[in-house]
Design a protein around this motif. Structure first.
Motif, PDB file in Angstrom:
ATOM      1  N   HIS A  88       0.866  -1.166   0.000  1.00  0.00           N
ATOM      2  CA  HIS A  88       0.000   0.000   0.000  1.00  0.00           C
ATOM      3  C   HIS A  88       0.917   1.235   0.000  1.00  0.00           C
ATOM      4  O   HIS A  88       2.134   1.094   0.099  1.00  0.00           O
ATOM      5  CB  HIS A  88      -0.886   0.025   1.251  1.00  0.00           C
ATOM      6  CG  HIS A  88      -1.719  -1.220   1.436  1.00  0.00           C
ATOM      7  ND1 HIS A  88      -2.962  -1.370   0.885  1.00  0.00           N
ATOM      8  CD2 HIS A  88      -1.467  -2.377   2.102  1.00  0.00           C
ATOM      9  CE1 HIS A  88      -3.449  -2.573   1.202  1.00  0.00           C
ATOM     10  NE2 HIS A  88      -2.561  -3.198   1.949  1.00  0.00           N
TER      11      HIS A  88
ATOM     12  N   CYS B 285      -4.822   5.770  -0.486  1.00  0.00           N
ATOM     13  CA  CYS B 285      -3.776   4.776  -0.713  1.00  0.00           C
ATOM     14  C   CYS B 285      -3.257   5.001  -2.129  1.00  0.00           C
ATOM     15  O   CYS B 285      -4.028   5.146  -3.070  1.00  0.00           O
ATOM     16  CB  CYS B 285      -4.334   3.365  -0.574  1.00  0.00           C
ATOM     17  SG  CYS B 285      -3.116   2.088  -0.935  1.00  0.00           S
TER      18      CYS B 285
ATOM     19  N   GLU C 253      -0.931   3.123  -3.923  1.00  0.00           N
ATOM     20  CA  GLU C 253      -0.312   1.998  -4.619  1.00  0.00           C
ATOM     21  C   GLU C 253      -1.414   0.978  -4.846  1.00  0.00           C
ATOM     22  O   GLU C 253      -2.085   0.580  -3.890  1.00  0.00           O
ATOM     23  CB  GLU C 253       0.800   1.388  -3.754  1.00  0.00           C
ATOM     24  CG  GLU C 253       1.511   0.196  -4.359  1.00  0.00           C
ATOM     25  CD  GLU C 253       2.411   0.579  -5.528  1.00  0.00           C
ATOM     26  OE1 GLU C 253       3.072   1.632  -5.461  1.00  0.00           O
ATOM     27  OE2 GLU C 253       2.420  -0.178  -6.506  1.00  0.00           O
ATOM     28  N   TYR C 254      -1.611   0.563  -6.089  1.00  0.00           N
ATOM     29  CA  TYR C 254      -2.726  -0.338  -6.374  1.00  0.00           C
ATOM     30  C   TYR C 254      -2.623  -1.599  -5.516  1.00  0.00           C
ATOM     31  O   TYR C 254      -1.606  -2.285  -5.523  1.00  0.00           O
ATOM     32  CB  TYR C 254      -2.779  -0.712  -7.853  1.00  0.00           C
ATOM     33  CG  TYR C 254      -3.961  -1.615  -8.124  1.00  0.00           C
ATOM     34  CD1 TYR C 254      -5.256  -1.100  -8.092  1.00  0.00           C
ATOM     35  CD2 TYR C 254      -3.794  -2.970  -8.349  1.00  0.00           C
ATOM     36  CE1 TYR C 254      -6.351  -1.913  -8.278  1.00  0.00           C
ATOM     37  CE2 TYR C 254      -4.889  -3.798  -8.544  1.00  0.00           C
ATOM     38  CZ  TYR C 254      -6.165  -3.263  -8.510  1.00  0.00           C
ATOM     39  OH  TYR C 254      -7.241  -4.079  -8.689  1.00  0.00           O
ATOM     40  N   CYS C 255      -3.693  -1.906  -4.756  1.00  0.00           N
ATOM     41  CA  CYS C 255      -3.617  -3.001  -3.788  1.00  0.00           C
ATOM     42  C   CYS C 255      -4.812  -3.925  -3.887  1.00  0.00           C
ATOM     43  O   CYS C 255      -5.098  -4.678  -2.972  1.00  0.00           O
ATOM     44  CB  CYS C 255      -3.468  -2.432  -2.388  1.00  0.00           C
ATOM     45  SG  CYS C 255      -4.779  -1.259  -1.965  1.00  0.00           S
TER      46      CYS C 255
ATOM     47  N   HIS D 171      -8.770  -0.707  -3.688  1.00  0.00           N
ATOM     48  CA  HIS D 171      -7.691   0.282  -3.593  1.00  0.00           C
ATOM     49  C   HIS D 171      -8.286   1.700  -3.585  1.00  0.00           C
ATOM     50  O   HIS D 171      -7.883   2.555  -2.811  1.00  0.00           O
ATOM     51  CB  HIS D 171      -6.748   0.082  -4.780  1.00  0.00           C
ATOM     52  CG  HIS D 171      -5.892   1.252  -5.103  1.00  0.00           C
ATOM     53  ND1 HIS D 171      -4.910   1.695  -4.248  1.00  0.00           N
ATOM     54  CD2 HIS D 171      -5.867   2.090  -6.174  1.00  0.00           C
ATOM     55  CE1 HIS D 171      -4.312   2.751  -4.810  1.00  0.00           C
ATOM     56  NE2 HIS D 171      -4.874   3.009  -5.949  1.00  0.00           N
TER      57      HIS D 171
ATOM     58  N   MET E 246      -9.797   3.090  -0.185  1.00  0.00           N
ATOM     59  CA  MET E 246      -8.898   3.008   0.959  1.00  0.00           C
ATOM     60  C   MET E 246      -8.396   4.423   1.251  1.00  0.00           C
ATOM     61  O   MET E 246      -7.261   4.774   0.964  1.00  0.00           O
ATOM     62  CB  MET E 246      -7.748   2.057   0.605  1.00  0.00           C
ATOM     63  CG  MET E 246      -6.958   1.577   1.796  1.00  0.00           C
ATOM     64  SD  MET E 246      -5.825   0.270   1.327  1.00  0.00           S
ATOM     65  CE  MET E 246      -4.792   0.295   2.789  1.00  0.00           C
TER      66      MET E 246
HETATM   67 CU1  CUA Z   1      -4.069   0.044  -0.291  1.00  0.00          CU
HETATM   68 CU2  CUA Z   1      -4.064   0.763  -2.564  1.00  0.00          CU
END
Ligand code: CUA
Length: 328
Positions: A165, A200, A202-204, A208, A211
């Motif tokens: 993340h 967030c 960063e692709y998670c 995502h 978040m």
């Molecule tokens: Cu956690 Cu994107």
């Protein structure tokens, strides 16, 4: 500021709009200010280069365009001009050198290797798809809404429970990744009280985009009062006993901590749930209606999230919501 809208014929979906800006060009901390200054420098230099290139391009298009009665054939060719070669080698090198120096200087000022003195230490853990915050020295655990004192540096230790993340609240500081099996740090110093939002970065996975980050900077006395409240065990209200009973009989307590009742850590701590103002890591405002929607089926508000629907009937839903509303 939140508004409800209807999605299809089934569920009402709550859309949360930011109630404060998250504009990186309005910093409220030293490191965010350094980053803004560097951004203006880079943008300025790049804009100047862009202008020169476009101007020469437009001039060439007009000056050398095909004309009906012009002489045919190639224009005169220039080979091996030392002055031209030197100019287009040296000038870009100087520009890149200036940008590199400025960037290195900013990184040195923004990234510290150890906590500033007197810093508030908080461990931030990224989960799919919410944020856990642990104030170790104070013995406080909360989720999704980080509360900090104005004027005191905050040192965040960044960890991840699953995938990568990235913690980014643009008005406070630049982004830093939370990487599984790795410890990162970031810090900021909020200079004004307020709510600072982020996302967030960063692709998670599926949620995502759901978040959100929310940092509330409060005056030191208010922050101290908040810490005192958070240290209290969960309130026990006799009228909510039926909901409390359900909470302990169903799967809730495996994932959620309510101090005095359960110690799950897979999901957000609910000990002081109602001291927060959003639900689902910022996807909706937290109130009786959204809480009911969420418990009926979390995917009403956050499709794809890891909490299952417990398929409660209306009476059970009311009891559960009634209990959760007492967790102040
Ligand atoms: Cu956690 Cu994107």
């Amino acid at each position: 500021m939140c508004s409800s809208s209807s999605q299809g014929a089934t569920d009402s979906l709550v859309v949360c709009l930011p109630d404060t800006t998250n504009n990186m060009f309005e910093p409220v901390s030293q490191s965010a200010r350094e980053i803004r200054e560097l951004s203006w420098l880079v943008l300025g230099i790049c804009a100047a280069i862009g202008l020169v290139v476009e101007a020469v391009l437009v001039w060439s298009i007009l000056r050398f365009r095909a004309r009906p009665h012009a002489a045919k054939g190639e224009p005169s060719q220039v080979y091996g001009s030392n002055s031209v070669e030197i100019a287009w080698t040296v000038v870009p090198c100087v520009i890149v050198f200036v940008l590199t120096l400025a960037t290195v200087r900013t990184i040195r000022e923004v990234e510290l290797t150890e906590p500033p003195s007197g810093a508030l230490m908080v461990i931030a853990i990224g989960h799919q798809w919410w944020w856990e915050y642990r104030y170790e020295a104070e013995g406080v655990v909360t989720a999704n809404e980080l509360v900090v004192p104005v004027g005191r540096p905050v040192w965040l230790t960044l960890l991840s429970a699953d995938v990568i993340h990235s913690w980014w609240v643009p008005r406070l500081t630049g982004k830093t990744d939370l990487v599984p099996n790795w410890t990162n740090h970031t810090w900021f110093n909020a200079e004004q009280a307020g709510i600072y939002k982020g996302q967030c970065a960063e692709y998670c996975g599926t949620q995502h985009g759901g978040m959100f980050l929310r940092v509330e900077a409060r005056a030191p006395a208010e922050f101290a009062a908040w810490i005192e409240e958070q240290k209290q065990p969960a309130s026990v209200v006799m009228a909510a006993e039926q909901g409390h009973q359900l909470f302990t009989e169903l799967a809730c307590m495996n994932c959620h901590e309510v101090v005095g009742t359960s110690d799950g850590t897979f999901g957000p701590s609910l000990t002081h749930l109602m001291s927060r103002s959003t639900i689902g890591s910022g996807v909706a405002p937290l109130d009786r209606d959204t809480l009911r929607l969420w418990i009926a089926d979390p995917s009403n508000l956050k499709p794809g999230c890891n909490m299952p629907s417990l398929k409660l009937n209306d009476e059970e839903l009311d009891a559960m919501v009634g209990y959760l509303l007492t967790l102040r």
